[in-house]
Write an enzyme that holds these catalytic residues in place. Structure first.
Site, PDB file in Angstrom:
ATOM      1  CG  ASP A  81      -1.879  -1.099   1.286  1.00 23.06           C
ATOM      2  OD1 ASP A  81      -2.156  -1.683   0.226  1.00 23.06           O
ATOM      3  OD2 ASP A  81      -2.370  -1.409   2.389  1.00 23.06           O
TER       4      ASP A  81
HETATM    5  N1  URA Z   1      -1.235  -5.704   4.061  1.00 27.24           N
HETATM    6  C1  URA Z   1      -1.713  -4.436   4.048  1.00 27.24           C
HETATM    7  O1  URA Z   1      -2.754  -4.140   4.608  1.00 27.24           O
HETATM    8  N2  URA Z   1      -0.973  -3.518   3.369  1.00 27.24           N
HETATM    9  C2  URA Z   1       0.191  -3.789   2.751  1.00 27.24           C
HETATM   10  O2  URA Z   1       0.820  -2.891   2.175  1.00 27.24           O
HETATM   11  C3  URA Z   1       0.664  -5.107   2.799  1.00 27.24           C
HETATM   12  C4  URA Z   1      -0.074  -6.052   3.448  1.00 27.24           C
END
Ligand code: URA
Length: 237
Positions: free
Chosen positions: A102
């Site tokens: 993310d």
């Molecule tokens: N899980 C999440 O919620 N975000 C990420 O970036 C990776 C795994």
């Protein structure tokens, strides 16, 4: 591309002559004589015609980036800086990402132009462990360890998440090992325990750990050992 077509383009041989040369055993792919004119050859295949290299093996690229929060885990983005924008390798625009993060997550991102490698790495049954450091808004309760190990039902995908290993490191801090990568998976898991993720950082993917001496925003090529060894790390549970 089919082998016949690739050869036909060479010196404008044309398809008929190309096929005859293949049938006569004058063409090798990755060092082996191939008699099938319809063989699919990918861009990494090494093709020889009459003992001469027709097309060289393309440079296989494998990199790691230490992604800072705020950088998009994509190769292009109309609005934000991407992990590729952090790099200056001349071939960076032919890379793809093997496992996104993310935008507000930091840590290890792998980039490659080697589709076979990334496909194997990301295959759901490969179960390559990904390790994250998590900071939460509220205290992490000891019973969360069992909840993560049992898995959570995700309504949208209609599945139960694979057993995940939660190690509580502090009141609001944990290390989490996943063997899959669903959309916002960690945030959704903690949300199901009534908590909220405030910081997320990926430490490792399989046998590749983010080196302590690679600063945030920096990148480097993977070593041969890392490229091969990424699959070696056993499932940690
Ligand atoms: N899980 C999440 O919620 N975000 C990420 O970036 C990776 C795994």
């Amino acid at each position: 591309m089919k082998l016949e077509r690739l050869l036909a383009k060479h010196d404008s041989l044309g398809r008929t002559r190309a096929r005859l040369h293949i049938l006569a055993g004058r063409v090798r792919v990755d060092g082996v004589v191939v008699l099938r004119h319809d063989l699919e050859v990918d861009r990494f295949a090494q093709v020889e015609f009459n003992g001469e290299l027709l097309r060289d093996t393309e440079r296989l690229l494998h990199f790691m980036v230490n992604k800072p929060p705020g950088i998009v885990s994509a190769t292009r983005d109309p609005e934000h800086r991407t992990v590729v924008d952090l790099m200056n390798d001349p071939d960076r625009h032919c890379l793809h990402i093997a496992g996104r993060l993310d935008r507000n997550t930091s840590g290890l991102v792998l980039l490659t132009n080697d589709g076979r490698w990334s496909k194997r790495l990301m295959a759901p049954d490969a179960k390559v462990p990904k390790v994250y450091r998590v900071e939460t808004r509220d205290p992490i309760l000891p019973e969360a360890v069992d909840e993560f190990a049992r898995g959570f039902y995700f309504h949208t995908e209609d599945l139960v998440t694979r057993p995940a290993r939660l190690e509580i490191l502090g009141e609001k801090e944990a290390r989490l090992t996943l063997h899959e990568g669903r959309y916002h998976q960690i945030k959704r898991m903690f949300h199901r325990t009534g908590n909220l993720v405030v910081r997320l950082h990926r430490e490792s993917i399989g046998g590749i750990a983010l080196p302590a001496d690679l600063p945030e925003g920096a990148w480097r090529p993977l070593t041969e050992m890392e490229i091969a060894g990424v699959f070696d790390s056993p499932a940690i549970l």
